[in-house]
Enzyme design. Structure first.
Site, PDB file in Angstrom:
ATOM      1  N   GLN B 131      30.258  29.158  75.218  1.00 57.77           N
ATOM      2  CA  GLN B 131      30.972  30.091  76.083  1.00 57.77           C
ATOM      3  C   GLN B 131      31.958  30.923  75.272  1.00 57.77           C
ATOM      4  O   GLN B 131      32.828  30.367  74.608  1.00 57.77           O
ATOM      5  CB  GLN B 131      31.725  29.283  77.140  1.00 57.77           C
ATOM      6  N   TYR B 133      34.708  33.204  76.015  1.00 57.82           N
ATOM      7  CA  TYR B 133      35.629  33.781  76.991  1.00 57.82           C
ATOM      8  C   TYR B 133      36.990  34.088  76.362  1.00 57.82           C
ATOM      9  O   TYR B 133      37.371  35.229  76.176  1.00 57.82           O
ATOM     10  CB  TYR B 133      35.815  32.809  78.163  1.00 57.82           C
ATOM     11  N   SER B 134      37.738  33.002  76.033  1.00 56.40           N
ATOM     12  CA  SER B 134      39.119  33.180  75.563  1.00 56.40           C
ATOM     13  C   SER B 134      39.163  33.903  74.225  1.00 56.40           C
ATOM     14  O   SER B 134      38.215  33.850  73.434  1.00 56.40           O
ATOM     15  CB  SER B 134      39.789  31.821  75.397  1.00 56.40           C
ATOM     16  N   SER B 166      33.305  26.222  72.742  1.00 62.43           N
ATOM     17  CA  SER B 166      32.927  24.809  72.591  1.00 62.43           C
ATOM     18  C   SER B 166      31.669  24.686  71.745  1.00 62.43           C
ATOM     19  O   SER B 166      30.642  25.271  72.078  1.00 62.43           O
ATOM     20  CB  SER B 166      32.659  24.170  73.949  1.00 62.43           C
ATOM     21  N   GLU B 249      32.108  26.158  86.258  1.00 68.23           N
ATOM     22  CA  GLU B 249      32.728  25.317  85.240  1.00 68.23           C
ATOM     23  C   GLU B 249      33.692  24.323  85.880  1.00 68.23           C
ATOM     24  O   GLU B 249      33.699  23.141  85.548  1.00 68.23           O
ATOM     25  CB  GLU B 249      33.470  26.179  84.210  1.00 68.23           C
ATOM     26  N   GLU B 384      48.502  25.422  85.823  1.00 69.36           N
ATOM     27  CA  GLU B 384      49.361  26.444  86.436  1.00 69.36           C
ATOM     28  C   GLU B 384      48.505  27.558  87.053  1.00 69.36           C
ATOM     29  O   GLU B 384      48.798  28.041  88.154  1.00 69.36           O
ATOM     30  CB  GLU B 384      50.327  27.014  85.396  1.00 69.36           C
TER      31      GLU B 384
END
Lengths: 381, 399
Positions: B131, B133-134, B166, B249, B384
């Site tokens: 993945q 993404y970040s 990952s 996910e 959060e």
């Protein structure tokens, strides 16, 4: 097939009927009326009679006694609706606690003599068990001595729910052993008007009542014993499990209602020119609180079904349910008042009534700390 | 119902005949789960055969259509299949982000050609996906991502960096969020593309974490050419797909044993560890606070399990998913962190070991697990962010 943790169609129908009945006949203002009038019983006998006509008082009892032959899953549905409006009824004292003791330990004659009157709403019973400020399952200094004609009861009881309204008391008394022994306990049926019984009604923070009782050498016939005198602990365990699970359902109703009201308040109250629900400090607390409410609902439903199924895990699940309901109802009362701000401190605003009921129901039949200890014991540590 | 029972007995006889005995045993130390892909080593005996057989039936992805490598099963049949596999003690034939995360969005948003191209190799375990993404500057604020894809004819040219990918160093392809428009609202310039990592310009470097593990990588793209046909959905409409995938996910992470890969042997309970560590063979544990912490973790787990079952029961009855589903990731990650913490507290100074002599293997593992568990409330959306989502989507609190 395992039972599901959602309501089936019959249970949904029961919930809808119960909601309509409770919301129209016993809204929060009815609880206020009884409180402010210092009503002797602390609940309305007329309303309880109506509820019994709907079949609620007989939910867990067999049809031969006029009951519905249903289970705690159904009883929980009704209790949750009662909890939403803080409606005081003798359902916990009469149906769940004393009623279960008679149902589980009584002879055929005792069941016949008592359960029918419970189911039709004509009789109020109370379980006289607790003696110390904090709940304890087996601690009992009240003695039952064998006499030529039966038994003689001497001792004092605290916090007997609906003890001032009951016509008959189911009294836990010690036949043998030391004060905290599990063995040696007996259950005895005592008429509230019997010579030597002193009843003092107390007034509690939640507007309900409990009695302090004194038994001064009360003479009973041999047939007053409920089950084998000396071996009542096995029955008491089940009675307290049912009581805690049923009470947790009522508490779930109070939790949901107070939570819903506070959430609505966050969406309507303006400060600093915006709704206070826009503030992240409140959003995150509301989100965590939501999770706690949902987790409580899941385990309460699970515990009720485990009781109905006679599951080996029932006692552990009940301990989780009552511990959680106690902690989350208190959290709900405290967060509810805090988020309502100054208005939450007033008697006029209902939210404080939920805080008071939270405290009272938390302490009834063992609080979170009691049930965590019980869970650990049941788990072998 | 009669059909379901027929199906159940078919599944049973198939498993009896086809599940190799080695694959019916619990994982042993050193056995790895099969993640598939070009670099898969099939470390456990018969795991390759087991994958081929299960994939041959379409049962690695039972609810996917047959032409996509699945078996076209309905939800009820798929549940029967998974419950029978559990009852048999079968190891999972394949674990894969392609199945749990990418597949569902390709099914929902992909073209027919994309479904035929990408889904069957996922179902057969031939391609391992990671993945993308970040980015270093785009964590919780994911939509501020900068990895750029510039159109050049029928290709995109990708330049930039992803982080927390990952197992990227073991993966074959990456599903990636890229910026295809620089001006305008940040959510409206993102596209979702699929990139073959086996080409010049793609570099994956493992990152060493506080637990000592390096399951995550930094992945760099230096003028990487990607066919425009590998874009899922419309250009600049990738954010919707990204969010949908994050939902998958979160669902995966909140399943029992989801996320962190399950135990390799029957675990001792926290109370059993505590008994040993405190030298207390019977009765109530002598450390009252530790005892209460253990009870709280176990009791909260039972409440979580009940709520998860309740949600599944509601889904089966056609009433799901209810609002409670959005809480599972938040609750479980916080609970797992607490459990890992209590386990290390129990071990006392024996929980301080990093490597080597003087420590039980189980204590060393518990300590790594505790450190690793800190990722649970960060990865897949921090706790959060989960609270923000619940406040907005479930509670309807105003912005």
């Amino acid at each position: 097939m395992a039972t599901t943790l959602i309501l089936n169609e019959d249970q949904e129908l029961l919930r809808d009927t119960a909601r309509e009945f409770v919301q129209s006949k016993s809204p929060v203002k009815e609880m206020r009326r009884l409180r402010d009038a210092r009503d002797a019983d602390g609940f309305s006998r007329a309303l309880w009679k109506e509820a019994a006509e709907l079949g609620w008082a007989g939910i867990p009892f067999a049809e031969e006694y006029g009951g519905a032959g249903m289970g705690y899953a159904e009883l929980g549905v009704v209790l949750e609706e009662l909890g939403r409006t803080l409606a005081p009824t003798p359902i916990l004292s009469t149906v769940v606690l004393a009623g279960s003791a008679v149902q589980l330990a009584g002879s055929a004659a005792q069941r016949e003599a008592i359960l029918r009157g419970i189911c039709d709403g004509s009789r109020i019973l109370a379980l006289a068990h607790q003696e110390t400020p904090r709940f304890s399952a087996y601690r009992c200094a009240t003695r039952a001595e064998k006499t030529a004609s039966g038994w003689r009861i001497t001792g004092k009881k605290l916090f007997v729910l609906d003890g001032a309204a009951a016509d008959t008391l189911v009294v836990v008394a010690r036949v043998s052993g030391g004060e905290s022994d599990r063995d040696g306990l007996g259950l005895f049926l005592v008429s509230a008007t019997q010579k030597g019984v002193a009843v003092a009604r107390t007034t509690l923070i939640d507007g309900r009542n409990a009695a302090q009782l004194a038994f001064d050498g009360v003479e009973l016939n041999a047939d007053a014993a409920l089950g084998a005198a000396g071996a009542a602990a096995d029955v008491l365990d089940q009675v307290f499990d049912r009581g805690a699970a049923a009470l947790a359902s009522e508490m779930m109703g109070g939790i949901q209602e107070a939570y819903d009201r506070t959430l609505a308040y966050l969406k309507t109250r303006d400060q600093f020119g915006v709704k206070i629900g826009t503030f992240q400090a409140l959003k995150h607390r509301a989100a965590d609180w939501f999770c706690e409410v949902e987790l409580t609902r899941g385990i309460v439903l699970d515990a009720l079904r485990a009781i109905d199924a006679g599951s080996r895990d029932a006692a552990k699940l009940v301990a989780v349910a009552k511990a959680r309901a106690s902690d989350v109802f208190m959290q709900t009362g405290e967060e509810g008042v805090q988020m309502h701000g100054g208005i939450g401190m007033t008697d006029e605003e209902d939210i404080g009534l939920f805080l008071k009921r939270a405290r009272a129901s938390e302490q009834t039949l063992g609080d979170g700390s009691y049930h965590r200890d019980r869970f650990a014991r049941l788990s072998g540590y | 119902m009669a059909d379901l029972e027929t199906f159940r007995s078919e599944v049973r006889s198939w498993l009896e005949a086809n599940c190799p005995p080695e694959m019916r045993k619990p994982l042993r130390l050193g056995d790895e789960l099969v993640w598939g892909g070009r670099r898969e080593k099939f470390s456990a005996p018969d795991s390759k055969l087991w994958l081929e057989r299960v994939a041959g039936k379409g049962w690695t992805t039972p609810t996917w259509p047959k032409e996509c490598g699945g078996a076209g099963l309905g939800g009820a049949e798929a549940r029967v299949l998974s419950s029978e596999m559990r009852a048999f003690g079968c190891r999972p034939a394949l674990v894969s982000f392609g199945i749990t995360m990418l597949g569902p969005v390709v099914l929902q948003y992909g073209t027919d050609a994309q479904k035929r191209q990408f889904l069957p190799p996922i179902a057969r375990g031939e391609i391992r996906w990671c993945q993308g993404y970040s980015e270093p500057g785009a964590g919780s604020d994911l939509a501020s991502l900068q990895c750029a894809a510039v159109r050049d004819g029928d290709h995109y040219v990708v330049n930039g960096q992803k982080i927390w990918t990952s197992e990227a160093h073991l993966s074959d392809w990456i599903f990636c969020l890229v910026r295809t428009k620089k001006d305008g609202p940040k959510h409206d310039g993102i596209s979702f593309i699929l990139i073959d990592m086996d080409q010049p310009g793609v570099t994956a470097t493992p990152i060493v974490l506080i637990s000592g593990a390096s399951a995550f990588c930094q992945t760099f793209f230096d003028n990487v050419r990607v066919p425009a046909a590998n874009r899922i959905g419309e250009e600049n409409a990738g954010w919707t797909i990204a969010k949908r995938l994050l939902q998958h996910e979160r669902e995966m992470l909140s399943e029992p044993g989801g996320g962190s890969v399950g135990s390799k042997a029957k675990k001792r309970t926290l109370a059993e560890w505590a008994r040993e560590s405190l030298g207390a063979s019977e009765g109530a544990l002598p450390d009252a606070e530790l005892r209460e912490r253990i009870a709280r973790v176990e009791m909260d787990q039972l409440a979580y399990n009940a709520s998860l079952r309740r949600s599944a029961d509601a889904a089966k009855a056609g009433r799901g998913p209810g609002p409670e589903t959005s809480m599972f990731k938040l609750v479980l990650s916080e609970l797992n962190k607490r459990r890992a913490d209590v386990r290390v507290r129990i071990a006392g100074v024996q929980g301080l070991g990093w490597i080597g002599e003087g420590f039980e293997q189980a204590d060393l593992e518990a300590t790594r697990l505790w450190l690793g568990s800190k990722a649970e409330s960060i990865a897949g959306g921090t706790s959060e962010v989960q609270r923000n989502i619940i406040a907005k989507r479930v509670l309807g609190l105003p912005d």
